[in-house]
Each structure stands twice: as structure tokens, then as C-alpha cells.
Enzyme design. Sequence first.
Site: not given
Ligand code: 5GP
Length: 115
Positions: A30, A87, A93-94, A100-102
Site C-alpha cells: 500500500d 472495505n 471508506g472504500q 482488495h484485501l488489506h
Molecule cells: P480502500 O480505502 O479502498 O479500502 O483502500 C485503498 C487503499 O489503496 C488505500 O490504503 C490507499 O493507500 C491504497 N492506494 C490507492 N492508490 C494506490 C496506488 O496507486 N498504489 C498503491 N500502492 N496503493 C494505493
Amino acid sequence: MDECIFCQIVNGKASARLVYQDEQATVFHDRHPVAPIHLLVVPNRHIDSVNALDETSTPLAGHLLLVAQRVAAQMGLAASGYRIIINTGPDSGQTVFHLHLHLIGGRRMRFLVGD
Ligand code: 5GP
Ligand code: ZN
């Protein structure tokens, strides 16, 4: 999904720190980590969110979870533990609408959710 940033990362059209890739899944760091280890496990095929899964997605969903488990082990997190977060939609907050899985670990987490 040419404009999707995660599709671009999967296809090598945008850069990311890749950790793992197979025919179905890609794992990369991330860009704004919230812990010493913060990876994103994504399907190579574009899927908006958990809301877009159906019966045919069952093998893929299982594979993503297993990839997360294996990468967590490779990162040395098996014993110390880790958190997997998905998310889904506005209240979660997506921000990126490619499933995606964090995978988060390397520090103690006290709260189930944060604002
Ligand atoms: P969400 O809030 O949708 O669950 O998480 C999206 C995640 O993707 C965030 O933690 C953000 O930092 C990450 N992210 C967004 N754009 C990019 C990118 O271009 N490259 C990388 N490596 N991470 C990203
Ligand atoms: Zn995508």
C-alpha cells in the site's frame, strides 16, 4: 477497466512494490501504509467490491484469502498475527473500487475500527 489504478498495477502499466503475483492474484505494498507491513491482495480481474461477488467467485475469493495467509507467513507474521480488512462501499471508506484485501501487521492493533 483502463482507468482503474489497481488494474494498471496488475498489468504493469502503473508502478507498485510487487510482493507476489500468480494467474489470479497480485500483492503489492500500500502506498500509504498504516503499519510496518501493509499489503494489498487484489484479484487480477477487475471486480468492483465484495458486492459484485457471486457463486462463481467462490474459488477466487478463497484463493485471495489463501494468498493473504501465505504472504503473511512469508513476511514473518504467522505467529505475531495480522489483520485482513475488506472495505466495501461508502460507510467503510472504500476509495478504490477494485476488490482488495488489506493485509496489515507488524504492530499491535487495539481497536477493531478507526474513524
Ligand atoms: P480502500 O480505502 O479502498 O479500502 O483502500 C485503498 C487503499 O489503496 C488505500 O490504503 C490507499 O493507500 C491504497 N492506494 C490507492 N492508490 C494506490 C496506488 O496507486 N498504489 C498503491 N500502492 N496503493 C494505493
Ligand atoms: Zn480494476
